[in-house]
Design an enzyme around this catalytic site. Structure first.
Site, PDB file in Angstrom:
ATOM      1  NE  ARG A 266      87.314 -37.858  28.537  1.00  0.00           N
ATOM      2  CZ  ARG A 266      86.598 -39.032  29.447  1.00  0.00           C
ATOM      3  NH1 ARG A 266      85.271 -38.983  29.327  1.00  0.00           N
ATOM      4  NH2 ARG A 266      87.090 -39.583  30.231  1.00  0.00           N
ATOM      5  CD  GLU A 299      85.435 -20.993  36.531  1.00  0.00           C
ATOM      6  OE1 GLU A 299      85.273 -19.978  35.734  1.00  0.00           O
ATOM      7  OE2 GLU A 299      85.555 -20.803  37.703  1.00  0.00           O
ATOM      8  CG  HIS A 315      82.888 -35.869  33.387  1.00  0.00           C
ATOM      9  ND1 HIS A 315      83.772 -35.784  32.746  1.00  0.00           N
ATOM     10  CD2 HIS A 315      82.487 -37.057  33.266  1.00  0.00           C
ATOM     11  CE1 HIS A 315      84.269 -37.045  31.969  1.00  0.00           C
ATOM     12  NE2 HIS A 315      83.374 -37.847  32.471  1.00  0.00           N
TER      13      HIS A 315
END
Length: 349
Positions: A266, A299, A315
């Protein structure tokens, strides 16, 4: 102890074949297909960036608020995807177990499931971990072999031979931050190409068997020591309050000059302000980011996106061409156990 019949509400965008498989798990399971029903609500409650990224390609079936509320009111088990429904718990009084098909528990932070009494499981360790490991290794090779200057040369239609300073990965040390499902595959794959693999895990006990490929495994307290002897770093841990900005100013200070950093966990695990400083100081050889801070809302930071030493992807490290997410298998295994009152795998604290 058996708990009788179970109504399972499927919200996640799974295949028809998966639905049939879920329905066949146990005769006590009654499956309700609600795929796409709640997308209209999700579209109204999540940021436009998230909606555009994840919902625009889905076909949204027609359903009424009354139909959706009725389905939630009778559901005991819900199989959800991304983005999640924010008020699921409030509208599902009989809900006892929620399984999130994605791996990251942090996905649920905005929902009313967080801190509630519902059993929550996720697919951590059961995602497309091999594909993610290949992504990490591909990034390592990209920056080790200096492939990224080729894009600049192509734009300029002129070679700058001085920009190419390749190194070999064979014999180099990689630190895997978070030797869980993803991290184990990263370590094993890196070891196969001749890298020395060290890493961290939340809990390490004397006598623990090392995961395949790992030469050393320590608790998170030893992270900076491991970073100091590493040429490459792979961030694979869960995002929790403890790991927020884990890779920050002190971590960058501990790294060797010329470290290659890759994050497939993450974005919030890396302090991006500290990352920009480390890049400006020439501390890093290259950075691969499949995630970035606030990725579900906006973004990437332009300072990172415009830096040729930084590779940012949306991702997609787990994407591949070889079949279904293994989280479905985990859910089905748990669904076999649930009606009999047996413990579930991957329950989130």
């Amino acid at each position: 102890m058996s708990i009788g019949n179970v109504e399972v509400l499927v919200i996640a965008p799974v295949t028809d074949e998966t639905l049939r498989h879920i329905a066949s798990i146990d005769r006590r399971v009654r499956m309700v297909d609600a795929r796409g029903w709640f997308d209209v609500e999700i579209g109204e409650t999540w940021p436009r960036w998230t909606v555009k990224r994840y919902l625009t390609e889905r076909e949204i079936p027609v359903s009424s608020r009354e139909d959706r509320d009725r389905a939630l009111a009778s559901a005991e088990v819900v199989l959800g995807g991304w983005p999640p429904l924010l008020d699921l718990r409030a509208r599902a009084p009989r809900l006892r177990w929620f399984h999130q098909l994605p791996a990251g528990a942090s996905n649920l932070l905005r929902t009313d499931l967080w801190g509630n009494d519902v059993i929550v499981t996720t697919s951590r360790g059961y995602g497309n971990t091999r594909a993610m490991a290949e992504y990490v290794l591909a990034c390592f090779y990209n920056f080790a072999r200096e492939l990224h200057p080729a894009n600049h040369d192509r734009e300029q239609h002129r070679f700058d031979h001085r920009r190419y300073r390749p190194i070999v990965l064979d014999g180099k040390t990689v630190c895997v931050v978070g030797a869980g499902g993803i991290g184990r595959d990263v370590g094993e794959l890196c070891a196969r190409v001749g890298m020395r693999v060290i890493g961290t895990r939340r809990s390490v006990t004397a006598g623990d068997t090392l995961p395949p490929g790992f030469a050393r495994l320590e608790s998170g307290d030893h992270l900076h020591t491991l970073l100091a002897e590493s040429d490459c770093v792979a961030v694979c841990c869960q995002w929790t309050p403890e790991t927020t900005n884990l890779i920050g100013r002190q971590a960058f200070a501990a790294m060797k000059p010329g470290t290659i950093l890759v994050n497939v966990a993450r974005g919030e695990i890396i302090d991006e302000e500290a990352l920009v400083v480390a890049l400006n100081q020439g501390k890093l050889r290259g950075v691969g980011l499949d995630v970035y801070a606030g990725e579900f809302e906006h973004e990437p930071d332009r300072r990172l996106w415009d830096d040729q030493r930084v590779l940012i992807t949306p991702h997609v490290s787990g994407n591949n061409d070889v079949g279904q997410h293994r989280g479905v298998d985990l859910f089905c295994d748990n669904l076999r156990a649930y009606p009999n009152g047996q413990p579930l795998i991957n329950v989130i604290d």
